[in-house]
Motif scaffolding. Sequence first.
Motif, PDB file in Angstrom:
ATOM      1  N   ALA A  28      34.655  48.561  36.763  1.00 19.53           N
ATOM      2  CA  ALA A  28      33.873  48.391  37.984  1.00 19.53           C
ATOM      3  C   ALA A  28      32.716  47.422  37.783  1.00 19.53           C
ATOM      4  N   SER A  40      26.972  49.879  43.049  1.00 18.53           N
ATOM      5  CA  SER A  40      27.208  50.923  44.045  1.00 18.53           C
ATOM      6  C   SER A  40      28.123  50.419  45.163  1.00 18.53           C
ATOM      7  N   TYR A  43      31.682  50.304  43.784  1.00 20.60           N
ATOM      8  CA  TYR A  43      32.295  51.631  43.745  1.00 20.60           C
ATOM      9  C   TYR A  43      32.714  52.080  45.148  1.00 20.60           C
ATOM     10  N   HIS A  44      31.906  51.766  46.141  1.00 16.46           N
ATOM     11  CA  HIS A  44      32.246  52.125  47.524  1.00 16.46           C
ATOM     12  C   HIS A  44      33.559  51.456  47.946  1.00 16.46           C
ATOM     13  N   LEU A  46      35.856  50.126  45.901  1.00 15.93           N
ATOM     14  CA  LEU A  46      36.934  50.579  45.025  1.00 15.93           C
ATOM     15  C   LEU A  46      37.465  51.942  45.458  1.00 15.93           C
ATOM     16  N   GLY A  47      36.571  52.787  45.947  1.00 14.94           N
ATOM     17  CA  GLY A  47      37.006  54.094  46.425  1.00 14.94           C
ATOM     18  C   GLY A  47      37.961  53.980  47.602  1.00 14.94           C
ATOM     19  N   ALA A  48      37.629  53.086  48.544  1.00 14.94           N
ATOM     20  CA  ALA A  48      38.493  52.899  49.713  1.00 14.94           C
ATOM     21  C   ALA A  48      39.831  52.274  49.323  1.00 14.94           C
ATOM     22  N   THR A  50      41.306  52.444  46.438  1.00 14.74           N
ATOM     23  CA  THR A  50      42.074  53.423  45.662  1.00 14.74           C
ATOM     24  C   THR A  50      42.673  54.484  46.573  1.00 14.74           C
ATOM     25  N   ALA A  51      41.905  54.930  47.552  1.00 13.19           N
ATOM     26  CA  ALA A  51      42.393  55.954  48.473  1.00 13.19           C
ATOM     27  C   ALA A  51      43.604  55.471  49.262  1.00 13.19           C
ATOM     28  N   THR A  56      44.645  51.508  41.541  1.00 20.63           N
ATOM     29  CA  THR A  56      44.677  52.773  40.800  1.00 20.63           C
ATOM     30  C   THR A  56      43.610  52.717  39.715  1.00 20.63           C
ATOM     31  N   ARG A  57      42.874  53.814  39.572  1.00 25.96           N
ATOM     32  CA  ARG A  57      41.837  53.873  38.528  1.00 25.96           C
ATOM     33  C   ARG A  57      42.427  54.507  37.276  1.00 25.96           C
ATOM     34  N   TYR A  62      40.514  49.407  36.567  1.00 30.05           N
ATOM     35  CA  TYR A  62      41.336  49.402  37.776  1.00 30.05           C
ATOM     36  C   TYR A  62      42.530  48.462  37.624  1.00 30.05           C
TER      37      TYR A  62
END
Length: 248
Positions: A28, A40, A43-44, A46-48, A50-51, A56-57, A62
């Motif tokens: 990240a 930050s 990460y925000h 990357l979260g979306a 990945t979801a 994939t983490r 990643y």
Amino acid sequence: MTSTTPQSVDRALAILDAVADAAGPVGAKELARRVGCSLSTAYHLLGALTARGHLTRTAQGYVPGPRVPALHRGFQRHLGLAPGVGELLARLRRATGAEAYYTAYRGGLITVVDSTAPVTDTANPFTPGPEIRAHATAHGKALLAGLPRPVRRRYLDEHGMARFTDRTITAADRFEAELTRVRGQGFAVSMGEADPAYTCLAVALPGPRGDGSVHAVSVSLATGEFRKRHGAIRGAVARVAAELVPGA
């Protein structure tokens, strides 16, 4: 970031590109540095991503996610690929000893859609994805030769005619003469025009197509090998191209 693209969308796409282009997993912090955003924010995003399965983490960082193959299949489906493209490309490789490719023009862009080259072969000069050297490649010549002249001129105006080797054609009038020759002989050749070590040969597929797209099949190999077997290679490519009818 372009002036018409929301910053968050542009950064998310930049992260996808960075992960796809990397040789291995990317952390990240490194992605935040490449994209030019805070950790930050990274990460925000990357979260979306990945979801949704685009990334994939892993413990190392990643990597592309399980949604990516479905996107590629969707691209091929919307392009109207003929059934059995992969098998025919593999057969062409066996017949010629050269890597084989399926390429297409649609909507102002040229794409290498499929290839027999191993994904680990980073030295191969023609990898799947956007083709930015169309004027210097056989598949680019074969595709551009099949377009109406105004469409072709618009493509060349937008993408330019950069010089990659001392053999690259960069003059518009000379390139038009080359495409006239391609249409007359039914195939295109690029000998060291995109990469000094390689020659590629391409044949456009039968048409017409209602969406304005043009498709082609091609091979690339070392120039010395091409000179020894150019007749057999041309015949093998032409036979496969005759079987590959998009949307059939």
